[in-house]
Motif scaffolding. Structure first.
Motif, short mmCIF file in Angstrom:
data_model
loop_
_atom_site.label_atom_id
_atom_site.label_comp_id
_atom_site.label_asym_id
_atom_site.label_seq_id
_atom_site.Cartn_x
_atom_site.Cartn_y
_atom_site.Cartn_z
N LYS A 286 59.39 70.12 37.24
CA LYS A 286 58.16 69.37 37.54
C LYS A 286 57.87 68.37 36.43
O LYS A 286 57.54 67.22 36.67
N ARG A 287 58.01 68.84 35.18
CA ARG A 287 57.74 67.97 34.03
C ARG A 287 58.69 66.77 34.03
O ARG A 287 58.27 65.64 33.78
N PHE A 288 59.97 67.01 34.27
CA PHE A 288 60.96 65.93 34.30
C PHE A 288 60.60 64.91 35.37
O PHE A 288 60.50 63.71 35.13
N THR A 289 60.35 65.44 36.59
CA THR A 289 60.03 64.56 37.72
C THR A 289 58.82 63.70 37.42
O THR A 289 58.80 62.48 37.65
N SER A 290 57.80 64.34 36.88
CA SER A 290 56.56 63.65 36.60
C SER A 290 56.77 62.54 35.55
O SER A 290 56.30 61.42 35.71
N GLU A 291 57.52 62.86 34.49
CA GLU A 291 57.74 61.84 33.43
C GLU A 291 58.60 60.68 33.93
O GLU A 291 58.40 59.54 33.53
N PRO B 210 63.04 57.93 30.21
CA PRO B 210 63.29 58.13 28.77
C PRO B 210 62.49 57.15 27.92
O PRO B 210 62.55 55.94 28.14
N SER B 211 61.82 57.70 26.93
CA SER B 211 61.09 56.86 25.97
C SER B 211 62.11 56.28 24.98
O SER B 211 63.30 56.57 25.07
N LYS B 212 61.63 55.55 23.98
CA LYS B 212 62.52 54.93 22.98
C LYS B 212 63.41 55.97 22.32
O LYS B 212 64.59 55.74 22.08
N LYS B 213 62.80 57.12 22.04
CA LYS B 213 63.51 58.22 21.35
C LYS B 213 64.78 58.63 22.09
O LYS B 213 65.77 59.04 21.48
#
Ligand code: KIV
Length: 257
Positions: free
Chosen positions: A239-244, A251-254
């Motif tokens: 759920k967390r992956f899908t939401s992000e 993926p953010s800069k990191k």
């Protein structure tokens, strides 16, 4: 052989813990806690939805065992011989040797007593360590799974089979779905350990299907206790992956090049 002696020496001293694994990542975790990792042919129903373990092939068992081998460092690794791979002495020896050569496991497990004693004898004569399996034999069941040791004939057969297996060099016996007093009697009468599954606390050890105890595999089998609801945690991560992803947070800069 050292590992097998260690298992036998646990009898009447400390309980033996055995769990199934079908792949490296689970085997790696299971290995930290158990004495025996079993690559069970239960993988047929748990992973492939087969109606019976009779459909499991030698290739499937070998491939899963190769993966499990990568995760097992300290425990004894036992591989189930699938249905129809030990119906004769010759096929039993040929297939057991193939399993050991290709997977580097420590022992094989076969279902049955007197009916397969010649197959067991030839394996042991050829230094293939064998774990027995008595009581409910999933490879022989056609209809409903029922407990064993309910009448005099069954009780006599179970006790005689257990003694026969020990006499012929089997290092441990899985007792599946055997009535508590009979499992107790068998365990007390043998010098080798019994590993129970649905066969009471009186056995020298216990085995369960890891996917069942972690709540990954839904089952209504009476002896299965769900020790964790792992599905809940898997869903949380997914759920967390899908939401992000949807919110363009990942993926953010990191996590980018
Ligand atoms: O196939 C299997 O996983 C087994 C154990 C449950 C005993 O035989």
């Amino acid at each position: 052989m050292k590992k097998i002696k260690k298992i036998i020496n646990k009898k009447n001293k400390s309980k033996i813990v055995c769990l199934t694994a079908y792949s490296k990542n689970i085997a790696q975790e299971v290995d930290k806690y158990v004495d025996i990792v079993l690559v069970g042919d239960s993988l047929g129903s748990v992973l492939y939805n087969y109606s019976t373990t009779r459909k499991v092939t030698l290739t499937e068992m070998i491939n899963h065992s190769k993966s499990v081998r990568l995760g097992v460092k300290k425990s004894l690794m036992v591989v189930d011989m699938p249905f129809n791979t030990y119906s004769t002495k010759n096929s039993a020896l040929k297939n057991a040797k193939k399993i050991i050569k290709e997977t580097n496991c420590d022992a094989v497990k076969l279902e049955g007593g007197k009916k397969i004693i010649n197959q067991i004898k030839i394996l042991i004569k050829n230094r293939v360590p064998v774990m027995g399996h008595l009581g409910l034999l999933p490879q022989s069941v056609k209809g409903k799974f029922k407990s064993k040791g309910k009448n005099d004939r069954e009780i006599r057969q179970l006790i005689n089979d257990a003694i026969l297996l020990e006499k012929n060099g089997v290092f441990a016996i899985v007792l599946e779905c055997i009535k508590a007093p009979i499992a107790k009697k068998i365990s007390q009468n043998l010098n080798i350990p019994t590993i129970g599954i649905g066969s009471s606390v009186h056995c020298d050890g216990q085995v369960l299907v890891t996917d069942d105890l972690l709540g990954l595999n839904e089952t209504k089998i009476k002896f299965v206790k769900k020790f964790l609801n792992l599905k809940k945690y898997i869903n949380l991560g997914l759920k967390r992956f899908t939401s992000e992803v949807k919110q363009k947070k990942y993926p953010s800069k990191k996590y980018s090049y």
